[in-house]
Enzyme design. Structure first.
Site, PDB file in Angstrom:
ATOM      1  N   GLU A 169       0.804  -1.304   0.087  1.00 29.30           N
ATOM      2  CA  GLU A 169       0.146  -0.032   0.004  1.00 29.30           C
ATOM      3  C   GLU A 169       1.027   1.044   0.034  1.00 29.30           C
ATOM      4  O   GLU A 169       0.995   2.008   1.220  1.00 29.30           O
ATOM      5  CB  GLU A 169      -0.974  -0.003   0.976  1.00 29.30           C
ATOM      6  CG  GLU A 169      -1.941  -1.084   1.286  1.00 29.30           C
ATOM      7  CD  GLU A 169      -3.344  -0.852   2.138  1.00 29.30           C
ATOM      8  OE1 GLU A 169      -3.352   0.252   2.794  1.00 29.30           O
ATOM      9  OE2 GLU A 169      -3.864  -1.684   2.275  1.00 29.30           O
ATOM     10  N   GLU A 364      -5.255  -8.466   1.458  1.00 28.44           N
ATOM     11  CA  GLU A 364      -5.932  -8.302   2.705  1.00 28.44           C
ATOM     12  C   GLU A 364      -7.384  -8.010   2.439  1.00 28.44           C
ATOM     13  O   GLU A 364      -7.766  -7.417   1.404  1.00 28.44           O
ATOM     14  CB  GLU A 364      -5.255  -7.109   3.164  1.00 28.44           C
ATOM     15  CG  GLU A 364      -3.991  -7.142   3.831  1.00 28.44           C
ATOM     16  CD  GLU A 364      -3.391  -5.688   4.335  1.00 28.44           C
ATOM     17  OE1 GLU A 364      -3.966  -5.062   4.876  1.00 28.44           O
ATOM     18  OE2 GLU A 364      -2.271  -5.599   4.391  1.00 28.44           O
TER      19      GLU A 364
HETATM   20  C1  BGC Z   1      -2.919  -2.153   6.028  1.00 28.17           C
HETATM   21  C2  BGC Z   1      -2.914  -2.858   7.364  1.00 28.17           C
HETATM   22  C3  BGC Z   1      -3.941  -2.209   8.266  1.00 28.17           C
HETATM   23  C4  BGC Z   1      -5.312  -2.627   7.638  1.00 28.17           C
HETATM   24  C5  BGC Z   1      -6.669  -2.384   8.566  1.00 28.17           C
HETATM   25  C6  BGC Z   1      -4.375  -2.083   5.458  1.00 28.17           C
HETATM   26  O1  BGC Z   1      -4.500  -1.002   4.780  1.00 28.17           O
HETATM   27  O2  BGC Z   1      -2.256  -2.743   4.854  1.00 28.17           O
HETATM   28  O3  BGC Z   1      -1.550  -2.582   7.962  1.00 28.17           O
HETATM   29  O4  BGC Z   1      -4.017  -2.701   9.449  1.00 28.17           O
HETATM   30  O5  BGC Z   1      -5.288  -1.847   6.549  1.00 28.17           O
HETATM   31  O6  BGC Z   1      -6.800  -1.179   8.632  1.00 28.17           O
END
Ligand code: BGC
Length: 459
Positions: A169, A364
């Site tokens: 990101e 993610e």
């Molecule tokens: C990030 C994580 C973060 C997650 C939840 C993502 O954008 O890569 O580091 O904890 O979002 O906010």
């Protein structure tokens, strides 16, 4: 899982847990680790919830064997983690901290022993503070610093780790240098854009180094050899009123300033005319030199997509909630919109706008603060109900499946995340885990979503 079973996904599809170093490792000043920008930023009064720091986090540094075993026990077969640059090179360049390398050797071995395919990120927002003193991402030397660090890890762990990500990101670096809301806390649009440009150069240069070490890109993605990619988050902006020109313009500009400002250079070889115009009009054009875009646009083996939600924009903010509710969306009990189609839309953006043919990883996806306080069930066992998280995950998996059925090549889904951890500026006030922890990873309690995933993955 509303109708879906794990068998609805391809047999070799992988299921993983994603984490990052600063959010879970703790041991912030142990065994020779240098300070990183979140160690420093979190100590500035008012920057994080309750002044919380990453000092202890989930204490993964000491408790990784249990945490990796738990991933396996829940049925996962991959772990996406990040290296802490300052644990390996305490000053960012030069001197290597052998104890840091040794910790990752033990952790990667434990992943392999638990049948978890390691997926390593080189940079998840934690620049060594010594490099920040030298200008951090505003100093074009970051390209060489990052390439030195990346090369060291490729050479040390290349034969053990099949999946490598340069940056997680890039927008977080913009938030840190442009908006001042994340570490290191610098605040000007020009700095934000320059930091982003230098980060993209560092990405390209690290991929070149990767190819020098492992040979040119050959064929498709193949886990029998090391592969390299980048992770970008897509929070697609939609106009609240699709027939209102101001809303449409606003959403378009936000998409340009956010994910397209990374994907266009990486996949198309330059910034879009719209972004260039925005940057020129606001006097924040970065220093772009001949050859920069050739360096940035390196062929990749896979693309990592982080997807949490969409954003609805309006020139009249009072229209946003109304648009979401009447547009078929709705809000979860944490206040966020429930819009699982976001993942389908994002995958289509990659395929239709960027013509992507390399495999995509969902690197993610997850949600926060939908758990109730622990209660005892009839047998006296402590339970943590988080029905909204279950609904969220199921919804995203259904839309993921639909995109895959339409031919989009997705290979793995990583849930964010195992334990409640250090959630950056929100400290421990945002719980993203499927396992509840008191911080320091004491008193682990599987939430209902953890049992749900286990049932889904193992039957
Ligand atoms: C990030 C994580 C973060 C997650 C939840 C993502 O954008 O890569 O580091 O904890 O979002 O906010």
């Amino acid at each position: 899982m509303s109708g879906l079973t794990v068998k609805d996904f391809p047999k070799d599809f992988k299921w993983g847990i994603a984490t990052s170093a600063a959010q879970i490792e703790g041991a912030a000043f142990e065994d020779g680790k240098g300070a990183e920008i979140w160690d420093v930023f979190s100590r500035i009064p008012g920057k994080t919830f309750g002044g919380q720091t990453p000092d202890v986090a989930c204490d993964y540094y000491h408790k990784f064997p249990e945490q990796l075993a738990l991933m396996k026990e829940l049925g996962f077969n991959s772990h996406r983690f990040s290296f802490s640059w300052a644990r390996i090179l305490p000053e960012g360049t030069g001197r290597v901290n052998e104890k840091g390398l040794d910790f990752y050797r033990r952790a990667v071995d434990a992943m392999l022993e638990n049948g978890l395919m390691p997926n390593a990120t080189l940079y998840h927002w934690d620049l060594p503070q010594e490099l920040e003193y030298r200008g951090g991402f505003l100093n074009r030397d970051v390209v060489n610093w990052f390439t030195e660090y990346a090369g060291l890890l490729f050479e040390t762990f290349g034969d053990l780790i099949p999946v490598w990500t340069t940056f997680n990101e890039p927008i977080a670096t913009y938030v840190g240098y442009g908006l001042g809301a994340f570490a290191p806390g610098r605040k000007s649009e020009k700095s934000g854009r320059q930091a982003n440009h230098n980060l993209l150069l560092a990405h390209g240069s690290a991929v070149k180094r990767f190819r020098e070490i492992f040979g040119e890109k050959q064929g498709g993605f193949d886990t029998s050899r090391p592969n390299v990619g980048i992770v970008v988050d897509i929070w697609h902006h939609h106009p609240a009123r699709p027939d209102n020109a101001d809303d449409v313009r606003l959403a378009e500009l936000e998409n340009e300033k956010a994910y397209r400002s990374y994907l266009d250079p990486i996949f198309k070889g330059g910034y879009s005319p719209a972004l260039l115009k925005f940057m020129a009009d606001s006097y924040c054009l970065p220093d772009i030199r001949p050859g920069d875009f050739e360096l940035i646009k390196q062929p990749l083996d896979f693309f990592g997509l982080n997807c949490y939600n969409r954003v609805v924009d309006s020139a009249d903010p009072s229209k946003v909630r109304q648009a979401v509710e009447f547009g078929g969306g709705n809000y979860m009990d944490n206040g966020a919109e429930f819009y699982p189609k976001a993942i389908y839309d994002a995958l289509h953006i990659m395929k239709d706008m960027y013509g992507l043919t390399i495999p995509i990883f969902i690197t993610e996806n997850g949600t926060y603060n939908c758990e109730e306080e622990p209660v005892r069930d009839a047998e006296g066992r402590l339970r943590v109900h988080d029905v909204t998280r279950i609904r969220y995950i199921d919804g995203f998996l259904e839309w993921l499946k639909k995109a895959m059925d339409e031919g989009i090549d997705v290979r793995v889904y990583y849930l964010w995340t195992l334990l409640d951890n250090f959630e950056w500026t929100a400290g421990n006030s945002f719980r993203f885990g499927i396992v509840r922890s008191d911080y320091g990873a004491e008193n682990l309690l599987l939430k209902d979503s953890a049992y749900h995933m286990k049932e889904f993955l193992l039957g």
